[in-house]
Scaffold this motif. Structure first.
Motif, PDB file in Angstrom:
ATOM      1  N   ASP A 138      29.423 -45.788 -20.672  1.00  0.00           N
ATOM      2  CA  ASP A 138      28.885 -46.931 -19.975  1.00  0.00           C
ATOM      3  C   ASP A 138      29.442 -47.189 -18.391  1.00  0.00           C
ATOM      4  O   ASP A 138      30.744 -47.352 -18.309  1.00  0.00           O
ATOM      5  CB  ASP A 138      29.109 -48.269 -20.855  1.00  0.00           C
ATOM      6  CG  ASP A 138      28.496 -49.532 -20.312  1.00  0.00           C
ATOM      7  OD1 ASP A 138      27.335 -49.525 -19.716  1.00  0.00           O
ATOM      8  OD2 ASP A 138      29.033 -50.442 -20.524  1.00  0.00           O
TER       9      ASP A 138
ATOM     10  N   SER B  24      25.144 -44.126 -26.986  1.00  0.00           N
ATOM     11  CA  SER B  24      23.656 -44.795 -27.344  1.00  0.00           C
ATOM     12  C   SER B  24      23.287 -44.300 -28.642  1.00  0.00           C
ATOM     13  O   SER B  24      23.683 -43.217 -28.908  1.00  0.00           O
ATOM     14  CB  SER B  24      22.795 -44.486 -26.022  1.00  0.00           C
ATOM     15  OG  SER B  24      21.575 -44.883 -26.280  1.00  0.00           O
TER      16      SER B  24
ATOM     17  N   ARG C 135      27.519 -47.037 -32.036  1.00  0.00           N
ATOM     18  CA  ARG C 135      26.230 -46.794 -31.024  1.00  0.00           C
ATOM     19  C   ARG C 135      25.580 -48.133 -30.781  1.00  0.00           C
ATOM     20  O   ARG C 135      25.679 -49.124 -31.226  1.00  0.00           O
ATOM     21  CB  ARG C 135      25.262 -45.762 -31.675  1.00  0.00           C
ATOM     22  CG  ARG C 135      25.963 -44.516 -32.132  1.00  0.00           C
ATOM     23  CD  ARG C 135      24.914 -43.637 -32.386  1.00  0.00           C
ATOM     24  NE  ARG C 135      25.459 -42.478 -33.069  1.00  0.00           N
ATOM     25  CZ  ARG C 135      25.821 -41.310 -32.353  1.00  0.00           C
ATOM     26  NH1 ARG C 135      25.407 -41.457 -31.089  1.00  0.00           N
ATOM     27  NH2 ARG C 135      26.310 -40.256 -32.661  1.00  0.00           N
ATOM     28  N   HIS C 136      24.791 -48.170 -29.629  1.00  0.00           N
ATOM     29  CA  HIS C 136      24.335 -49.284 -29.234  1.00  0.00           C
ATOM     30  C   HIS C 136      22.841 -48.864 -28.709  1.00  0.00           C
ATOM     31  O   HIS C 136      22.268 -47.816 -28.372  1.00  0.00           O
ATOM     32  CB  HIS C 136      25.004 -49.993 -28.044  1.00  0.00           C
ATOM     33  CG  HIS C 136      25.218 -48.922 -26.658  1.00  0.00           C
ATOM     34  ND1 HIS C 136      24.146 -48.540 -25.999  1.00  0.00           N
ATOM     35  CD2 HIS C 136      26.153 -48.032 -26.487  1.00  0.00           C
ATOM     36  CE1 HIS C 136      24.731 -47.604 -24.904  1.00  0.00           C
ATOM     37  NE2 HIS C 136      25.768 -47.137 -25.316  1.00  0.00           N
TER      38      HIS C 136
ATOM     39  N   LEU D 165      21.761 -51.839 -23.238  1.00  0.00           N
ATOM     40  CA  LEU D 165      22.770 -52.732 -23.104  1.00  0.00           C
ATOM     41  C   LEU D 165      22.543 -54.055 -22.042  1.00  0.00           C
ATOM     42  O   LEU D 165      21.514 -53.943 -21.355  1.00  0.00           O
ATOM     43  CB  LEU D 165      24.093 -52.037 -22.493  1.00  0.00           C
ATOM     44  CG  LEU D 165      24.874 -50.929 -23.440  1.00  0.00           C
ATOM     45  CD1 LEU D 165      25.483 -49.827 -22.641  1.00  0.00           C
ATOM     46  CD2 LEU D 165      25.420 -51.584 -24.364  1.00  0.00           C
TER      47      LEU D 165
ATOM     48  N   SER E   4      23.426 -45.677 -38.290  1.00  0.00           N
ATOM     49  CA  SER E   4      22.466 -45.176 -36.799  1.00  0.00           C
ATOM     50  C   SER E   4      21.359 -44.266 -37.247  1.00  0.00           C
ATOM     51  O   SER E   4      20.521 -44.624 -36.588  1.00  0.00           O
ATOM     52  CB  SER E   4      23.710 -44.480 -36.141  1.00  0.00           C
ATOM     53  OG  SER E   4      24.762 -45.219 -35.696  1.00  0.00           O
TER      54      SER E   4
ATOM     55  N   THR F 225      16.101 -52.499 -29.963  1.00  0.00           N
ATOM     56  CA  THR F 225      17.499 -52.919 -30.294  1.00  0.00           C
ATOM     57  C   THR F 225      18.246 -53.358 -28.966  1.00  0.00           C
ATOM     58  O   THR F 225      18.322 -52.454 -28.048  1.00  0.00           O
ATOM     59  CB  THR F 225      18.391 -51.822 -30.991  1.00  0.00           C
ATOM     60  OG1 THR F 225      17.685 -51.722 -32.260  1.00  0.00           O
ATOM     61  CG2 THR F 225      19.563 -52.063 -31.281  1.00  0.00           C
TER      62      THR F 225
ATOM     63  N   SER G  64      22.297 -54.538 -27.335  1.00  0.00           N
ATOM     64  CA  SER G  64      23.641 -54.801 -27.713  1.00  0.00           C
ATOM     65  C   SER G  64      24.270 -55.149 -26.634  1.00  0.00           C
ATOM     66  O   SER G  64      24.085 -54.758 -25.334  1.00  0.00           O
ATOM     67  CB  SER G  64      23.993 -53.240 -28.195  1.00  0.00           C
ATOM     68  OG  SER G  64      23.309 -52.785 -29.089  1.00  0.00           O
TER      69      SER G  64
ATOM     70  N   ARG H 216      27.710 -55.785 -24.530  1.00  0.00           N
ATOM     71  CA  ARG H 216      28.823 -55.009 -24.175  1.00  0.00           C
ATOM     72  C   ARG H 216      30.143 -55.870 -24.775  1.00  0.00           C
ATOM     73  O   ARG H 216      31.070 -55.014 -24.927  1.00  0.00           O
ATOM     74  CB  ARG H 216      29.171 -54.944 -22.554  1.00  0.00           C
ATOM     75  CG  ARG H 216      28.106 -53.893 -21.903  1.00  0.00           C
ATOM     76  CD  ARG H 216      28.229 -53.582 -20.419  1.00  0.00           C
ATOM     77  NE  ARG H 216      27.247 -52.800 -19.941  1.00  0.00           N
ATOM     78  CZ  ARG H 216      26.203 -52.953 -19.554  1.00  0.00           C
ATOM     79  NH1 ARG H 216      25.715 -54.077 -19.349  1.00  0.00           N
ATOM     80  NH2 ARG H 216      25.437 -51.944 -18.801  1.00  0.00           N
TER      81      ARG H 216
ATOM     82  N   LEU I 123      30.302 -54.762 -28.398  1.00  0.00           N
ATOM     83  CA  LEU I 123      30.762 -53.578 -28.694  1.00  0.00           C
ATOM     84  C   LEU I 123      32.155 -53.136 -28.107  1.00  0.00           C
ATOM     85  O   LEU I 123      33.069 -52.469 -29.141  1.00  0.00           O
ATOM     86  CB  LEU I 123      29.928 -52.753 -27.831  1.00  0.00           C
ATOM     87  CG  LEU I 123      28.410 -52.464 -28.505  1.00  0.00           C
ATOM     88  CD1 LEU I 123      27.439 -51.784 -27.362  1.00  0.00           C
ATOM     89  CD2 LEU I 123      28.621 -51.313 -29.568  1.00  0.00           C
TER      90      LEU I 123
ATOM     91  N   CYS J 101      25.455 -48.520 -35.921  1.00  0.00           N
ATOM     92  CA  CYS J 101      24.705 -49.054 -34.611  1.00  0.00           C
ATOM     93  C   CYS J 101      24.963 -50.731 -34.826  1.00  0.00           C
ATOM     94  O   CYS J 101      24.634 -51.153 -35.786  1.00  0.00           O
ATOM     95  CB  CYS J 101      23.208 -48.536 -34.727  1.00  0.00           C
ATOM     96  SG  CYS J 101      22.288 -49.396 -33.300  1.00  0.00           S
TER      97      CYS J 101
ATOM     98  N   SER K  43      22.661 -57.121 -31.197  1.00  0.00           N
ATOM     99  CA  SER K  43      22.941 -58.441 -31.022  1.00  0.00           C
ATOM    100  C   SER K  43      21.994 -59.247 -31.398  1.00  0.00           C
ATOM    101  O   SER K  43      20.791 -59.066 -31.023  1.00  0.00           O
ATOM    102  CB  SER K  43      23.509 -58.547 -29.523  1.00  0.00           C
ATOM    103  OG  SER K  43      24.494 -57.732 -29.066  1.00  0.00           O
TER     104      SER K  43
END
Length: 550
Positions: free
Chosen positions: A139, A185, A230-231, A234, A271, A284, A286, A288, A291, A312, A315
Motif C-alpha cells: 500500500d 488486495s 486482503r482488502h 482502500l 477471500s 467492498t 476497507s 487502512r 487493516l 478479506c 469496513s
C-alpha cells in the motif's frame, strides 16, 4: 533521506548506498526516553519486522504494534519520503514500553544482485536480524479520491517499487520464526493461486531484477504458511501523522468526519467468497486503520489465526473503536464458518428461503427440465464463443440439479466446473463446485465461470416463479408480538388538605360515585353538545318590568 520523529530528525541511510545503511543515532535521540525509541526492557516484547512503502498500512501496523509494547523495525521502501509521528502517538508508545526503529532503501538498490557492491540486500538482512513476526504490504497510502503519489510515478517506477518490496520481504522472511502476515488486495487472489500451482518467481528478474529472483506476489515471498489479510478499495490515512485530521477540509461550523472515523465497524469473510462475487468484490471498501490494526494483532498473536488463512476485511458503518474481544469474536466466527464449509469443497453463490416446499422432487424436476434448458438456450449463454460455457443440466439426485461447464481443449470436451442447485424443504442453495478431476479440473475455480452471473440472476426469478406455480410457498416474515403492559390498579388514598389546630383524623370513608366535589350540584351553564347552536331565548317584556315597579 531523513525521517522526523516528533520533531527529532534521524538520518538513516543515503538511498542506494549500502555503506550508508548503518543507522546514525544522535546523542539527543538516544537519550530521549519520551520518544520510546530505545530498546525495551520488557522480555515479553516481540520483535516485529515490517516491510512496506512509506505511510499507508505499513505505518498503521508499526504504530499499533508499538502501542502494544512490541519492538518494531520498519523498513521503508521508497525513493524519497518523509515519515513523521505525532507527539500523542509517541507518548502512547512510550507508555506501553514499545519502540520503533526505521531504515530504508530505494527500489533500485534492492533489485541488484546480492554480490553487487551497490546492493542493499546484505544490509537489509543484517539490519532486520531475527524476528518473531513479520508484516508486509504494497500500500502506497494514497487516498482513493486523489492519487497524487501514483500520478507522479510512471509505470516502470511503480513496478520497481512493488518488486523491491517483494524482494525485501523474501530476504527478511528467512530470519523470521513466527507469524507472517501479508496484506494485499482481494484482486491479487488469482495471482496467488496461480503461483501456488506453478513454480513462480524469477520471470521478471531478467527485466527489472538484474539477476534477483522476484516473487510474483507478497504471499509467495512469505511462503504458503503466511496469513493473508486482503482488502477492497482502500480509504483513510494513518492517524499517527502530524498532518492527520479527523475532519474533511479542516474545522468548520458543520464539521464533516472522514470515512475512517465513521466506518470503524468491520466484517470478515473468506477471500474466496468475496472474490467469487464480482459485484461484492467491486463494492467492498476497507479502512487502512482497520487493516493495520488487524495485521498487528495477528502478528502479536492477540487474535487467533491459523497458517494459510486467507481472509478479506470489509469496513462498515460504525463510529465505535473495536476492542480486542470484538476482533477475537469476528475472527472466531469466520474460522468456524470456514471449518464447516471446508468439507463441502464448494463456493456458495446464491441462497433463498421458502415457507415450505410441498414436493421437493417436483421442484427439482422443474428446475432441471424446464428452467435450466430455457436459460441455456438464451442468447446471453449460447453467444459465449470463447472459453468454457454452460452446456447442459442434469439431475444428480432427487433434490439436486447440476449445470455443467465444458471447454473444448485439443478437440476434446472437458468439464471445467459445475453449478449445483440443492433443493430443501425450506429453500434453494446454489454453489460452484469443481469439474472433472481426472481431466485436471479437480479444484473449485476462484474466478466466476462464464455466464454464471446470468444464471444466478435468472435463478432469483425462478424462485419467484416457483411460488407462483405452487411449487413452493412464500416465506412469511414473523412479526414481533406486541406486548400489552398490564398496569397495576392503584388505590387512591384520600388525604386531608386542611390543616387544623387540633389533631383531627382524616375520614376513612371510601370514595363513591355519588361523592365528589361537584356531586349533586347543578351546572352554572349548559355545556354545548354538537355543532348546532340553540336559538337564543327572547328578552323579557317591558310590560312585566314596569308593573313590578308600581
Amino acid at each position: 533521506m531523513r525521517f522526523s520523529l516528533g520533531g527529532v530528525a534521524l538520518a538513516l541511510l543515503a538511498w542506494g548506498k549500502a555503506e550508508a545503511f548503518v543507522t546514525v543515532r544522535p546523542n539527543a535521540f538516544t537519550q530521549s526516553s519520551s520518544l520510546s525509541l530505545s530498546s525495551s526492557d520488557n522480555n515479553e516484547s516481540k520483535n516485529i519486522v515490517i516491510i512496506s512503502p512509506p505511510s499507508g498500512i505499513g505505518e498503521v501496523s508499526a504504530v499499533e504494534a508499538a502501542k502494544r509494547g512490541a519492538s518494531v523495525r520498519w523498513f521503508v521502501v521508497g525513493s524519497s519520503s518523509k515519515v513523521s509521528f505525532s507527539e500523542g502517538s509517541l507518548a502512547e508508545i512510550s507508555a506501553a514500553g514499545g519502540n520503533i526503529e526505521l531504515a530504508g532503501s530505494d527500489p533500485e538498490s534492492l533489485l541488484l544482485a546480492a554480490d553487487d557492491s551497490n546492493s542493499a540486500v546484505p544490509a537489509l538482512t543484517s539490519w532486520c536480524g531475527k524476528s518473531d513476526a513479520m508484516i508486509s504490504c504494497l500500500d502506497l497510502g494514497e487516498d482513493e479520491k486523489s492519487s497524487q503519489i501514483v500520478d507522479s510515478m510512471d509505470t516502470n517506477e511503480l513496478v520497481q517499487l512493488e518488486n523491491a518490496v517483494k524482494v525485501a520481504t523474501l530476504e527478511a522472511c528467512k530470519s523470521c520464526s513466527g507469524v507472517k502476515v501479508a496484506v494485499s488486495s482481494v484482486r491479487d487472489l488469482e495471482d496467488d493461486m496461480e503461483s501456488e500451482e506453478s513454480e513462480g518467481g524469477g520471470i521478471l528478474s531478467s527485466i527489472f531484477g538484474r539477476g534477483v529472483t522476484i516473487p510474483k506476489t507478497v504471499s509467495e515471498a512469505m511462503g504458503s504458511s503466511c496469513v493473508n489479510l486482503r482488502h477492497g478499495n482502500l480509504f483513510g490515512q494513518p492517524t499517527s501523522s502530524k498532518e492527520a485530521s479527523p475532519f474533511i477540509g479542516g474545522p468548520r461550523r458543520d464539521p464533516i468526519l472522514r470515512d475512517e472515523y465513521t466506518n470503524r465497524a468491520i466484517r470478515i469473510d473468506p477471500s474466496v467468497s468475496v472474490y467469487a462475487n464480482p459485484a461484492l468484490s467491486s463494492q467492498t471498501r476497507s479502512s487502512r486503520l482497520s487493516l493495520g490494526e488487524a495485521a498487528s494483532l495477528v502478528a502479536l498473536k492477540a487474535i487467533p489465526s491459523k497458517p494459510s488463512t486467507d481472509l478479506c476485511i470489509a469496513s462498515l458503518r460504525g463510529s465505535d473503536i473495536l476492542s480486542e474481544e470484538e476482533w477475537n469474536t469476528e475472527f472466531t466466527r469466520v474460522a468456524e464458518s470456514t471449518a464447516q464449509s471446508a468439507g463441502a469443497s464448494s463456493t456458495v453463490l446464491f441462497t433463498t428461503d421458502f415457507g415450505s416446499v410441498p414436493n421437493i422432487e417436483r421442484l427439482a424436476d422443474w428446475l432441471g427440465t424446464k428452467w435450466a434448458p430455457a436459460i441455456l438456450r438464451t442468447y446471453d449463454i449460447a453467444g459465449i464463443r470463447v472459453g468454457a460455457r454452460p452446456v447442459y443440466a442434469s439431475r444428480t439426485s432427487p433434490n439436486s440439479v447440476e449445470i455443467v461447464w465444458q471447454q473444448l481443449v485439443n478437440f476434446e470436451s472437458k468439464t471445467v466446473g459445475k453449478m449445483k442447485i440443492d433443493v430443501s424443504d425450506s429453500g434453494l442453495v446454489a454453489s460452484r463446485i469443481a469439474g472433472d478431476a481426472s481431466q485436471g479440473f479437480g479444484k473449485v475455480s476462484l474466478k466466476p465461470l462464464s455466464g454464471e452471473d446470468i444464471l444466478i440472476r435468472s435463478l432469483a426469478d425462478a424462485a419467484s416463479q416457483a411460488v407462483e406455480k405452487g411449487l413452493a410457498t412464500k416465506s412469511k416474515v414473523k412479526k414481533a408480538k406486541k406486548t400489552t403492559e398490564t398496569k397495576a390498579a392503584t388505590t387512591i388514598q384520600q388525604t386531608s388538605t386542611v390543616v387544623s389546630s387540633g389533631s383531627v383524623p382524616p375520614t376513612a370513608s371510601a370514595p363513591s360515585v355519588s361523592s365528589g366535589p361537584r356531586s349533586g350540584a347543578r351546572r352554572s351553564s349548559e355545556r354545548s353538545r354538537g355543532s348546532r347552536k340553540k336559538k337564543a331565548s327572547p328578552p323579557p317584556s317591558n310590560i312585566d318590568s314596569e308593573q313590578g315597579f308600581q
